[in-house]
Design a protein around this motif. Structure first.
Motif, short mmCIF file in Angstrom:
data_model
loop_
_atom_site.label_atom_id
_atom_site.label_comp_id
_atom_site.label_asym_id
_atom_site.label_seq_id
_atom_site.Cartn_x
_atom_site.Cartn_y
_atom_site.Cartn_z
N GLU A 1 65.99 27.13 33.59
CA GLU A 1 66.71 26.95 32.42
C GLU A 1 65.86 26.31 31.28
OE1 GLU A 1 70.70 25.60 32.94
OE2 GLU A 1 70.61 24.70 30.94
N TYR A 2 65.20 25.02 31.78
CA TYR A 2 64.56 24.57 30.96
C TYR A 2 63.30 25.43 30.23
CZ TYR A 2 60.59 21.54 28.85
OH TYR A 2 59.64 21.07 27.97
N PHE A 3 62.55 26.24 30.79
CA PHE A 3 61.36 27.08 30.19
C PHE A 3 62.17 28.26 29.45
CE2 PHE A 3 58.94 24.85 33.59
CZ PHE A 3 58.08 24.19 32.65
N THR A 4 63.47 28.68 29.76
CA THR A 4 63.96 29.99 29.35
C THR A 4 64.80 29.53 27.99
OG1 THR A 4 65.55 30.01 30.68
CG2 THR A 4 63.66 31.27 31.23
N SER A 5 65.24 28.46 27.76
CA SER A 5 66.22 27.99 26.69
C SER A 5 65.41 27.87 25.32
CB SER A 5 67.02 26.87 27.20
OG SER A 5 67.24 25.75 25.97
N ARG A 6 65.96 28.58 24.37
CA ARG A 6 65.33 28.43 23.31
C ARG A 6 65.24 26.68 22.67
NH1 ARG A 6 66.56 31.46 18.50
NH2 ARG A 6 65.19 30.48 16.95
N GLY A 7 66.32 26.11 22.74
CA GLY A 7 66.68 24.78 22.33
C GLY A 7 65.55 23.93 23.01
N TRP A 8 65.35 24.02 24.27
CA TRP A 8 64.44 23.33 25.06
C TRP A 8 63.01 23.49 24.47
CZ3 TRP A 8 66.34 18.88 26.55
CH2 TRP A 8 67.34 18.50 27.18
N ARG A 9 62.72 24.78 24.27
CA ARG A 9 61.51 25.05 24.12
C ARG A 9 61.29 24.54 22.45
NH1 ARG A 9 61.45 30.63 25.45
NH2 ARG A 9 61.63 31.22 23.68
N GLU B 1 71.25 14.01 23.82
CA GLU B 1 72.39 15.04 23.40
C GLU B 1 72.83 15.76 24.48
OE1 GLU B 1 71.19 16.35 18.78
OE2 GLU B 1 71.56 17.99 20.45
N ASP B 2 71.84 16.30 25.36
CA ASP B 2 72.47 16.87 26.38
C ASP B 2 73.27 15.98 27.59
OD1 ASP B 2 71.84 19.58 27.57
OD2 ASP B 2 71.50 18.44 29.41
N ILE B 3 72.58 14.85 27.67
CA ILE B 3 73.09 13.71 28.50
C ILE B 3 74.68 13.45 28.14
CG2 ILE B 3 73.08 11.44 29.09
CD1 ILE B 3 70.09 11.52 29.18
N GLU B 4 74.68 13.29 26.83
CA GLU B 4 76.15 13.07 26.21
C GLU B 4 77.10 14.25 26.52
OE1 GLU B 4 75.88 12.12 22.15
OE2 GLU B 4 75.45 10.06 22.47
N GLN B 5 76.51 15.48 26.36
CA GLN B 5 77.32 16.58 26.53
C GLN B 5 77.59 17.28 27.92
OE1 GLN B 5 75.65 19.03 23.22
NE2 GLN B 5 76.08 17.62 21.84
N ASN B 6 76.55 17.49 28.53
CA ASN B 6 76.52 18.29 29.79
C ASN B 6 76.18 17.30 31.10
OD1 ASN B 6 76.95 20.27 27.89
ND2 ASN B 6 74.63 20.76 27.80
#
Ligand SMILES: Nc1ncnc2c1ncn2[C@@H]1O[C@H](COP(=O)(O)OP(=O)(O)OP(=O)(O)O)[C@@H](O)[C@H]1O
Ligand SMILES: [Mg+2]
Lengths: 263, 373
Positions: free
Chosen positions: A55-63, A226-231
């Motif tokens: 997920e990390y490598f494919t998500s545009r946001g993370w990239r 942000e990710d920690i807060e949301q998901n």
């Protein structure tokens, strides 16, 4: 005498192992968690999957966040090393009376709370439009990384006889040539290792980045918050694991440079 | 690489160095206070003086690492006072070798040629040659840390002379070496000086080094020249009380002197009166005044030798030292007197506490206005 010594070394041993435990336990927990199958964080993890890495490598946001962080860290490493080495040279070799004032200014960012620096930079960068831009991040991170560059290179420069450059100049070299051909090669391992440090400092700097990040331009640490807060999915431990591996690799590189410097 | 490289034909050996009214202040400290020195082409000049007397500052001003507060420095016909160090074409040897640790010995020696844009092949050939001059042929591929201190200093010497500068500057180049090595290097430097005909300015605080190596010695104190002259003159006729006490050993006796015509009459602490030739007074004496009578310990003769003045000394100690013995004694007014007696002297009569008679030859006496201590 002897029993007292034993009690002392026992206490020291206990202290050292406690500190080590506090440092290592989070690693021991976080790495397995990144392979857990459930959508929420759990320890011990159940099952084994690499999907969070995927997920990390494919998500545009993370990239995008990662790419921004890499750019900023790379430029910060260059700026901090160039400025820091030049400033250290002036500080160690210069005769000026401003040297000590200069030193305080360079070391300052270590003492000033990052949050204070962040708020200040935020307000300032907002008005001049640097907030959320690569140059803005690089400027801020350079300030934070400078003290480390200064410490590392000052130690190396202190060990290089100032007369080397005088000797080179008496041989006909200009001051710049003398620095380039004599002093720089002698302190190069420390300069390179300080560049590694500057890279790491910038790459996982959370506080200042938190304030300076815009809606679209977010550094990796900011994105993680942000990710920690949301998901709070195991993608966070997965990234953390990757960061640990990266940091260890870079620090080993810096260490190798420094031990080369010593030999 | 805009440094002139003298071609082989014009490289006439040494150049004259002229230092005029040189003054250097560091804030309130006057490191050099109006120094005039003329070093002639090919001369070996030593700068000698106690710590802090300004020797290094003078040398650094000549080298171009310090710029004088006032005064001028010229080499040959060129005024170099404010020329940067790297454009002066002077050879320089530092106290701590300062060989570049990351370069081979050959690269170190070839460095000045590289700075002058000499092509690589020629550069290395000439560096090899310079290494041979300092008797280190074949050491080129080593690194400086694989050489002994003496060898490192030879390499530094080779690096300083490789482009045949007309002046060689050295700041205490031998003080980091042990005694035997130092003496060997003194000879080596003397030999190089003779071979190359280069002008040498050599800083040292070791007076025997200065006296044995240099054609002339400049004695400095508090940034001023006390005396400048050949070793022999310095030793045999020091120009003032400072030099008299600084160079070698000297006995000082406070007296009252009165000049009249061709003679000087001095009143000793013991109440005796001696008539000295006018030549004994190094600085002119006026009327009746306090003065110091100075005599070298080795000029004192045991017993009455009938060629000078006799005086009595209470023997405090006799130190046997092979070629000569040192006798330490006191005059009745407790002025300390030292005498160096040839090793073969019969010292059996010199029991501690006894009184010995000594002769001072007339011509051995020097007289200075002032008072000792
Ligand atoms: N950079 C400087 N800043 C301030 N004072 C200095 C500086 N360099 C030299 N001095 C002062 O100038 C005076 C002469 O110093 P210098 O180094 O020329 O003496 P020296 O004869 O070489 O002594 P030494 O035998 O100890 O090497 C000293 O009082 C010294 O403290
Ligand atoms: Mg000195």
């Amino acid at each position: 005498m002897k029993p007292a010594l034993d009690r002392g070394s026992l206490a020291l041993g206990a202290y050292v192992y406690t500190v080590l435990a506090f440092v290592i336990i989070p690693l021991v927990i976080i790495i397995p968690m990144s392979f857990g199958q459930n959508d929420h964080l759990e320890f011990p993890p159940s099952g084994f999957t690499l999907k969070w890495y995927a997920e990390y490598f494919t998500s545009r946001g993370w990239r995008n966040a990662t790419w921004l962080s890499i750019q900023v860290a790379f430029l910060t490493a260059i700026c901090a090393t160039l400025i820091g080495t030049a400033a250290t040279y002036a500080m160690v070799r210069g005769r000026g009376q401003l040297a000590s004032l200069f030193q305080i200014l360079l070391i300052g960012p270590i003492i000033v709370p990052h949050i204070a620096l962040a708020v200040g930079l935020y307000l300032f960068f907002q008005t001049i439009g640097l907030s959320g831009t690569v140059p803005g991040f690089v400027l801020a991170h350079t300030v934070l990384a400078l003290p480390f560059v200064v410490f590392t290179t000052a130690a190396a420069l202190g060990k290089v006889d100032a007369n080397f450059e005088a000797a080179a100049m008496s041989c006909g070299a200009t001051r710049w040539t003398a620095f380039r051909l004599i002093t720089l090669p002698l302190i190069l391992p420390s300069v390179v290792s300080s560049a590694f440090f500057a890279f790491i400092i910038s790459f996982d700097e959370p506080v200042v980045s938190f304030f300076l990040s815009g809606v679209r331009q977010k550094t990796l640490p900011r994105r993680m918050f942000e990710d920690i807060e949301q998901n709070l999915t195991p993608v966070i431990p997965a990234i953390a694991t990757l960061l640990i591996v990266l940091s260890v690799a870079i620090l080993l590189g810096a260490y190798a440079m420094r031990s080369r410097a010593r030999s | 690489m805009n440094v002139n490289y003298p071609s082989d034909k014009v490289q006439a050996a040494g150049a004259a160095v002229r230092i005029r009214r040189l003054e250097k202040r560091f804030q309130s400290v006057i490191a050099v206070d109006g120094v005039d020195i003329d070093v002639s082409a090919g001369e070996f000049l030593a700068l000698l003086g106690p710590s802090g007397s300004g020797k290094t500052t003078i040398l650094m001003s000549v080298a171009g690492f310090e710029f004088p507060t006032s005064g001028s420095i010229s080499v040959g016909t060129e005024d170099l006072t404010y020329v940067p160090a790297n454009k002066r074409n002077l050879g320089m040897v530092f106290q701590n070798y300062t060989l570049f640790p990351h370069m081979s010995v050959l690269d170190n020696v070839a460095f000045p040629l590289k700075m002058r844009g000499v092509p690589k092949a020629e550069r290395y050939a000439r560096a090899e040659e310079a290494l041979a001059t300092v008797r280190l042929a074949g050491y080129g591929s080593r690194h400086p840390n694989q050489l002994s201190g003496g060898q490192q200093q030879r390499v530094a010497l080779a690096r300083a002379i490789v482009y045949r500068p007309r002046v060689l500057l050295m700041d205490e180049p031998l003080s980091a070496l042990d005694k035997n090595l130092r003496e060997e290097m003194q000879l080596e430097i003397k030999r190089l000086h003779a071979e190359l005909g280069i002008t040498v300015i050599f800083v040292t605080h070791d007076q025997s080094e200065a006296l044995t190596m240099a054609d002339r010695v400049a004695v400095l104190k508090d940034g001023r020249i006390q005396q400048i002259g050949p070793s022999r003159e310095l030793y045999e006729r020091p120009a003032n009380l400072f030099t008299a006490g600084f160079i070698g050993e000297m006995n000082f006796i406070n007296v009252t002197a009165e000049g009249s015509g061709g003679n000087i009459s001095v009143l000793l602490p013991s109440g005796e009166r001696w008539q000295l030739p006018a030549s004994a007074a190094v600085e002119p004496l006026t009327g009746c005044q306090k003065a110091v009578l100075a005599v070298r310990p080795e000029r004192l003769q045991l017993g009455d030798a009938h060629n000078g003045f006799t005086f009595r000394v209470k023997v405090d100690d006799v130190v046997y030292a092979g070629s000569a013995s040192l006798l330490i004694g006191t005059l009745p007014d407790s002025t300390e007197i030292r005498a160096r007696l040839p090793g073969a002297s019969d010292l059996s009569a010199l029991a501690l506490g006894s009184t010995a008679v000594f002769t001072i030859p007339k011509e051995a006496i020097l007289l200075y206005p002032g008072a000792a201590q």
